[in-house]
Design a protein around this motif. Sequence first.
Motif, mmCIF file in Angstrom:
data_model
loop_
_atom_site.group_PDB
_atom_site.id
_atom_site.type_symbol
_atom_site.label_atom_id
_atom_site.label_comp_id
_atom_site.label_asym_id
_atom_site.label_seq_id
_atom_site.Cartn_x
_atom_site.Cartn_y
_atom_site.Cartn_z
ATOM 1 N N LYS A 1 -35.718 20.681 -128.861
ATOM 2 C CA LYS A 1 -36.479 21.915 -128.622
ATOM 3 C C LYS A 1 -35.668 23.127 -129.090
ATOM 4 N N HIS B 1 -32.731 28.155 -129.009
ATOM 5 C CA HIS B 1 -33.982 27.579 -128.504
ATOM 6 C C HIS B 1 -35.135 27.872 -129.467
ATOM 7 N N LEU C 1 -38.139 28.513 -128.689
ATOM 8 C CA LEU C 1 -38.984 29.586 -128.160
ATOM 9 C C LEU C 1 -38.212 30.896 -128.224
ATOM 10 N N GLY D 1 -37.701 32.096 -122.907
ATOM 11 C CA GLY D 1 -38.062 31.098 -121.894
ATOM 12 C C GLY D 1 -37.834 29.655 -122.327
ATOM 13 N N TYR D 2 -38.525 28.750 -121.649
ATOM 14 C CA TYR D 2 -38.308 27.314 -121.827
ATOM 15 C C TYR D 2 -39.596 26.561 -121.499
ATOM 16 N N PHE D 3 -39.670 25.329 -121.977
ATOM 17 C CA PHE D 3 -40.813 24.476 -121.637
ATOM 18 C C PHE D 3 -40.599 23.859 -120.255
ATOM 19 N N GLU E 1 -38.749 20.607 -120.079
ATOM 20 C CA GLU E 1 -37.293 20.552 -120.282
ATOM 21 C C GLU E 1 -36.537 20.522 -118.968
ATOM 22 N N HIS F 1 -44.610 19.182 -126.886
ATOM 23 C CA HIS F 1 -43.983 19.635 -125.646
ATOM 24 C C HIS F 1 -45.098 19.906 -124.636
ATOM 25 N N SER G 1 -38.609 35.306 -113.590
ATOM 26 C CA SER G 1 -39.613 34.739 -114.497
ATOM 27 C C SER G 1 -40.774 35.717 -114.638
ATOM 28 N N ALA H 1 -47.726 22.557 -124.280
ATOM 29 C CA ALA H 1 -46.710 23.587 -124.519
ATOM 30 C C ALA H 1 -46.484 24.469 -123.292
ATOM 31 N N ARG I 1 -45.019 26.584 -120.703
ATOM 32 C CA ARG I 1 -43.704 27.220 -120.773
ATOM 33 C C ARG I 1 -43.604 28.394 -119.822
ATOM 34 N N GLU J 1 -41.795 32.048 -119.263
ATOM 35 C CA GLU J 1 -41.081 33.110 -119.998
ATOM 36 C C GLU J 1 -40.474 34.082 -119.013
#
Length: 624
Positions: free
Chosen positions: A407, A450, A452, A455-457, A460, A526, A544, A620, A622, A624
Amino acid sequence: MTLSLAAVAVQAQQQPLAPTGRWAHQPVGSAPTPPMGWSSWNAFHMDLTEQRVIDSAQVIVDSGLAAAGYRNINVDDGWWLQRRLADGRLQVRTKLFPTAATGGAAGTSLRPFTDKIHAMGLKAGLYSDIGRNACSQAYNTDSPNLPEGTQAEREVGLMGFTERDIALFFGDWNFDFLKVDGCGLSSYGKDRLPVTSGRFREYGPTVVEGNANQSDVEGARALYARVAQSLRAVRPQGDYVLSVCLWGAANVRSWGAEVGTMWRTSRDIAPRFSQMLHNFDTVATRELYAGPGRWNDPDMLEIGNGDFDGDHLLEARTHLSLWAIVAAPLMIGTDLAKASPALIDLLKAPEVLAINQDAAGHQGVIAYADSDREILVKTLADGRKAVLLFNRGEQPAKLTLTAEHLKMDVKSPIVLRDAWARADAGSFTGSREFTLQPRETLLFTATGTHMLPRGYFVSERPGQVFVARDGIRALEADPVVYRSLPSWARTDSGGTRPAYAGWGAPRADATPYDQTLSVRRQVFRHGIGALADSRLQVQLPAGSQRLVAQVGVDDSTRGRGRVRFEVWGDGRRLAATPPMAFNEPARELVADLRGVRLVELVAREQGAGATGPVVVTWGAARIE
Ligand code: GLA
C-alpha cells in the motif's frame, strides 16, 4: 449516548446490529503483545519432569532467550496425581515434581516450583481441562504418569471445581498463565473408549471436533467464560494469560477473544512441515480477530524438532517467520538443554521477534496467495510494514513484491531491510522480483511513501477492528486450510476435510469467501469484505477527520438481497446509503469523524427473502 457496560451487553444480544458506541472487547488477562515462552508438551509430552522444565528454564535465562522475551515457562499435561476427595484439592505427582512434596494439610503444592521460576525472573504456567478429564487420559493411555485412584479421584479437570481450582492455581500456587484444554468436552462420550472401558464417567460430547453444528457452541463458551470470570475474581489486576485450547472447534475462532487471551485455531501441531502449514492457514484468514490483548493461536512452536531441527534451519526460520508475521504467541516446544547454539540464536532473532512483538498488535494480512506462493504484510506501530514472502512449494519460485502489496506509492523508492540478516536489502520502485528456494521465506521491513495522500486503509490496521457481528447465519467450515496428513489419519478414514467453522467472517482486502473485492466489476485491492447483517467496530486515532469508502453488494454475492450501509460514530449515525442491490455501481460514503473515537460499520439487509448470504464490500475504506 453512552451506555453502561451491562446495558451494552443486553443491547448487543437483543439488537446485534445496533451500534453501542463502546469498544466491545474486554481483555481477558493481559497480553498487549503476543505471549512468549516455553511449554513442556512438544518437547516432552507425558515424560515431563520438574528437572527437565527447570533445565530448559535455565537455558532460557542463560542463553538470553528470556531477555529476548521468552518468559512464560509452562507446565503442560502430566503434572497431576489426583483430586483429593475430602476437599477437592488437586494433588501433584511428586515423583515428577519432587519439590511439590510439601506435606502438611495441603499434601502437595506447586508453590516451591513457581517460587523457583519467579526467582529466575520468569513466569509460570499450568495446564488444566475444561471438562472432568484431560486429553492425556483419553489419548496417552500407555503413560505411567496419568492421574491415579478411583474414578472420582481421577477427575482432575475444572468441571465442578472451577472456582476452587482457579483459586488454587493463581492464589496458593501463584501461577501467571493457564492453558485450558477441551478434551473433557469432546472425548468422553458414551461410545468412546475411555468410557466404554469403564474407566471414566461419560460426559457429552458437547464439542464434536470437525462438526460445529453438532457442538454445543454456547455451552462450551459459557464454561470458558466461567473460567475467565473466576480468574478476574482471583486476579483483579488482570496480570495473567488465559489460553483457550479448543483446537478451532465449536466456532471458537469467532468467540475466543471473549473468554481468553489467546485461543487455538486448529488441531495439534506436529514436527512436520505440512502440519505446520495447516496450522498457519487456520490463523492466516482470521486477521480481524486478533489485536492487542487477543491473539489467534496456531499452536506452540516445533522449532528444534523433526522437520525444524538443527539440520533444517531454513524450515525453522520459515516457521518462526510465519508465526511472527501473524502475531502468533511464541511458545518454544523443544528440549532446550539439547538445542544447538544455532537454534538458540535463531529463536532469538531480534528483528524477527520485534515484528511479532510490535506494539500495534496488527496481524499480517494476506496480500497475495496461490497454492505455492504467499505474501503477507503487517503494519508496524511506526508506520513501516513488515512483509513476508513465502514459497510453500517444492520447486524454486519467483515472487514479485509490488508497492501495491505494501500500500505504498508506486513512484517512490521503497527501502527494504532483511529481518533475519539484520542488514539493509536495497531499495526498489514499483516492484521487485525475488527467487525463493522450496520452503524458504524472506522477511523484510519496508519503508516508503503511503499510496494515499492522507490517512490509511482500515484493512491495514486489523488490530483496531472488532467483529461485533459477523453476519454468518449457518456455520460452515473454512475450506482455505492446507489439508495436511495428521499422523492418525489413514486413507481409509474420512480424510482431512476442512473442520474449522468461521467461513464467511469479515476479511481485510478479500471477501468473506476469499474472493477479490469487486462491485459491478470495479475491483478493490484494498477494503473490507463482510456479509450483510454485520457490525464492525473500528478504533480511531485521535485527530481523525473522515471516513471514505466505496460500498456496494459484492459481485461474488451468494444472495441477492438489498443492503443498506451505515457509518456510526460513538453511537451516532453519521452516514448511510439507500438500500443497494447486486450490480449497482459502488456508492461513495463519506462520514465526518471529527471528535469521534469509535466508528461502527453496519451493513443491514433490507427485508427478508435473500436466497443466501449477501456479500458486501467496503471498497477502499479509509480513514483520513
Ligand atoms: C491437547 C492439546 C495439546 C496438549 C495435549 C496434552 O492435545 O491440544 O496442546 O496440551 O492435549 O495432552
